[in-house]
Design an enzyme around this catalytic site. Sequence first.
Site, PDB file in Angstrom:
ATOM      1  N   LYS A  47      -7.498  15.385 -25.749  1.00  4.58           N
ATOM      2  CA  LYS A  47      -6.691  15.531 -24.530  1.00  4.58           C
ATOM      3  C   LYS A  47      -5.229  15.608 -24.933  1.00  4.58           C
ATOM      4  CE  LYS A  47      -7.804  15.458 -20.073  1.00  4.58           C
ATOM      5  NZ  LYS A  47      -9.046  15.852 -19.427  1.00  4.58           N
ATOM      6  N   TYR A  93     -15.905  21.595  -1.376  1.00  5.97           N
ATOM      7  CA  TYR A  93     -16.215  22.656  -0.406  1.00  5.97           C
ATOM      8  C   TYR A  93     -17.400  23.492  -0.884  1.00  5.97           C
ATOM      9  CZ  TYR A  93     -15.645  26.627   2.697  1.00  5.97           C
ATOM     10  OH  TYR A  93     -15.879  27.613   3.619  1.00  5.97           O
ATOM     11  N   GLY A 124     -13.719  14.591   0.172  1.00  6.96           N
ATOM     12  CA  GLY A 124     -12.881  15.534  -0.559  1.00  6.96           C
ATOM     13  C   GLY A 124     -13.501  16.915  -0.535  1.00  6.96           C
ATOM     14  N   GLY A 158     -12.126  19.923  -1.616  1.00  4.67           N
ATOM     15  CA  GLY A 158     -11.312  20.857  -2.406  1.00  4.67           C
ATOM     16  C   GLY A 158     -12.192  21.906  -3.046  1.00  4.67           C
ATOM     17  N   ASN A 159     -11.763  22.373  -4.218  1.00  3.51           N
ATOM     18  CA  ASN A 159     -12.496  23.449  -4.898  1.00  3.51           C
ATOM     19  C   ASN A 159     -13.968  23.101  -5.098  1.00  3.51           C
ATOM     20  OD1 ASN A 159     -10.191  25.104  -5.270  1.00  3.51           O
ATOM     21  ND2 ASN A 159      -9.513  23.719  -6.878  1.00  3.51           N
ATOM     22  N   VAL A 160     -14.235  21.875  -5.547  1.00  2.78           N
ATOM     23  CA  VAL A 160     -15.626  21.494  -5.829  1.00  2.78           C
ATOM     24  C   VAL A 160     -16.345  21.042  -4.550  1.00  2.78           C
ATOM     25  CG1 VAL A 160     -17.136  19.990  -7.177  1.00  2.78           C
ATOM     26  CG2 VAL A 160     -14.995  20.784  -8.171  1.00  2.78           C
TER      27      VAL A 160
HETATM   28  P1  NAD Z   1      -9.099  19.617  -5.503  1.00  3.86           P
HETATM   29  O1  NAD Z   1      -7.714  19.109  -5.727  1.00  3.86           O
HETATM   30  O2  NAD Z   1      -9.333  21.064  -5.245  1.00  3.86           O
HETATM   31  O3  NAD Z   1      -9.797  18.809  -4.314  1.00  3.86           O
HETATM   32  C1  NAD Z   1      -9.606  17.459  -4.067  1.00  3.86           C
HETATM   33  C2  NAD Z   1      -9.699  17.285  -2.561  1.00  3.86           C
HETATM   34  O4  NAD Z   1      -9.660  15.896  -2.244  1.00  3.86           O
HETATM   35  C3  NAD Z   1      -8.545  17.954  -1.808  1.00  3.86           C
HETATM   36  O5  NAD Z   1      -9.063  18.787  -0.790  1.00  3.86           O
HETATM   37  C4  NAD Z   1      -7.763  16.779  -1.242  1.00  3.86           C
HETATM   38  O6  NAD Z   1      -7.136  17.096   0.005  1.00  3.86           O
HETATM   39  C5  NAD Z   1      -8.869  15.764  -1.062  1.00  3.86           C
HETATM   40  N1  NAD Z   1      -8.400  14.381  -0.953  1.00  3.86           N
HETATM   41  C6  NAD Z   1      -7.316  13.808  -1.518  1.00  3.86           C
HETATM   42  N2  NAD Z   1      -7.218  12.509  -1.133  1.00  3.86           N
HETATM   43  C7  NAD Z   1      -8.282  12.284  -0.318  1.00  3.86           C
HETATM   44  C8  NAD Z   1      -8.739  11.134   0.378  1.00  3.86           C
HETATM   45  N3  NAD Z   1      -8.083   9.977   0.343  1.00  3.86           N
HETATM   46  N4  NAD Z   1      -9.870  11.244   1.110  1.00  3.86           N
HETATM   47  C9  NAD Z   1     -10.551  12.425   1.184  1.00  3.86           C
HETATM   48  N5  NAD Z   1     -10.143  13.546   0.537  1.00  3.86           N
HETATM   49  C10 NAD Z   1      -9.030  13.468  -0.211  1.00  3.86           C
HETATM   50  O7  NAD Z   1      -9.910  19.122  -6.790  1.00  3.86           O
HETATM   51  P2  NAD Z   1     -11.302  19.666  -7.301  1.00  3.86           P
HETATM   52  O8  NAD Z   1     -11.067  20.669  -8.351  1.00  3.86           O
HETATM   53  O9  NAD Z   1     -12.170  19.970  -6.134  1.00  3.86           O
HETATM   54  O10 NAD Z   1     -11.858  18.360  -8.037  1.00  3.86           O
HETATM   55  C11 NAD Z   1     -12.332  17.259  -7.284  1.00  3.86           C
HETATM   56  C12 NAD Z   1     -12.622  16.088  -8.219  1.00  3.86           C
HETATM   57  O11 NAD Z   1     -13.582  16.483  -9.187  1.00  3.86           O
HETATM   58  C13 NAD Z   1     -11.407  15.599  -9.003  1.00  3.86           C
HETATM   59  O12 NAD Z   1     -11.530  14.209  -9.211  1.00  3.86           O
HETATM   60  C14 NAD Z   1     -11.544  16.321 -10.332  1.00  3.86           C
HETATM   61  O13 NAD Z   1     -10.908  15.615 -11.365  1.00  3.86           O
HETATM   62  C15 NAD Z   1     -13.050  16.308 -10.497  1.00  3.86           C
HETATM   63  N6  NAD Z   1     -13.545  17.407 -11.330  1.00  3.86           N
HETATM   64  C16 NAD Z   1     -13.279  18.691 -10.990  1.00  3.86           C
HETATM   65  C17 NAD Z   1     -13.777  19.723 -11.784  1.00  3.86           C
HETATM   66  C18 NAD Z   1     -13.524  21.171 -11.435  1.00  3.86           C
HETATM   67  O14 NAD Z   1     -14.246  22.042 -11.950  1.00  3.86           O
HETATM   68  N7  NAD Z   1     -12.578  21.471 -10.576  1.00  3.86           N
HETATM   69  C19 NAD Z   1     -14.551  19.433 -12.920  1.00  3.86           C
HETATM   70  C20 NAD Z   1     -14.822  18.089 -13.227  1.00  3.86           C
HETATM   71  C21 NAD Z   1     -14.314  17.085 -12.426  1.00  3.86           C
END
Ligand code: NAD
Length: 348
Positions: A78, A181, A175, A177-179
């Site tokens: 990292k 949804y 939550g 977000g990307n994942v």
């Molecule tokens: P993202 O930032 O797109 O989505 C996170 C979502 O959580 C956002 O929509 C945000 O508004 C929401 N959020 C924030 N605070 C909140 C709360 N108190 N209550 C409810 N919702 C809240 O992130 P992502 O890419 O979807 O990743 C989500 C999680 O998965 C993160 O912890 C990330 O580290 C982990 N992750 C993501 C990936 C990936 O491929 N993107 C891979 C491994 C792990």
Amino acid sequence: MFSQIIEAQVNDLHFKFDEVSGLRSIIAIHNTQRGPALGGCRIIPYSSSQDAIRDAIRLAKGMSYKAALAGLSLGGGKAVIMEPEEPYSRKQLFTAFGRFVDELGGRYITAMDSGATIEDMDVIAQQSPHVTCTSSTGSPAPFTAKGVLFGIEACLKSLPKLSGSLSGLCVAVQGLGNVGYELCGLLHQRGARLIVADIDENKVNACVDLFGAEAVSTDTIHKASCDIFSPCGLGGILTEQSISELQCHAVAGAANNQLLTPECGYLLFQRGILYAPDYLINAGGLIFVAMEHQRWSMEQASLHVQRIEQTLLKIFKKEQQSGQPSNIIADQMANAILFDRSSSQTSA
Ligand code: NAD
């Protein structure tokens, strides 16, 4: 500092200061026994160098565990960049960081993490081939969501009180977000009922409109009566307090570092709630970004994502037999893969 390195079994720590750009960066390489160390680059304001070092070491170790359990021929590393307090040129900063990555000759492959963007990865790519998540790579989120779905299916197979099928079951997704949804879409397709929450109202409304989800507040989603609680937002949400309020049979979601402390794994176990260890169930994203370095086709990468289900089933079986919580068993399995030379080429 050596005591920190020895305790976390980190191979090496690299420091870079670049006067022109103001770059202050640390790269921690935890383990390269199975291959080069892949892990994101985080750029956030740190209150001290000590904080930045601690973060780099902790996150590098997590990446080794994730790659090992995902069966990848990769190690864990990292990078952290201490975001300058004074105004700075992002392009200069990431150009200097790209040179830093390149100096390590491929022992470390960088990727996107908190605060970094695809554009930053493109700047690094001008200095070094040892970077992924560039604009030509695409988003890992659909792969992560797929892995979480396989993890949820492993939970269903391990819980006799559930039918084994998602149809008609209730999943609470925190939550969107990307994942989160993407996961909601997959669950909806399979006939699951959804309860959702996000601080962003637009995302909630989209899930209500498209997937017939029930919206609840962000303060109460973890208390929702459901079959599976799926944290896909923030880390650290499984605390002594929140665990006592859960009304689900299993916790299976994408968020990193869901357990506030490892002891929270015991609390879930004592409550009879199945917990899918976060770094295993969310490994789909890592598998996706590793694809080009492993020279895999999309089909080969998808097979690796499917194997998340088998590894989880193994862990849940061991949990039943040993009386130890799943997070501890996952750590033990990852350590066995990382530090047993005879298993260095076999997958989890
Ligand atoms: P993202 O930032 O797109 O989505 C996170 C979502 O959580 C956002 O929509 C945000 O508004 C929401 N959020 C924030 N605070 C909140 C709360 N108190 N209550 C409810 N919702 C809240 O992130 P992502 O890419 O979807 O990743 C989500 C999680 O998965 C993160 O912890 C990330 O580290 C982990 N992750 C993501 C990936 C990936 O491929 N993107 C891979 C491994 C792990």
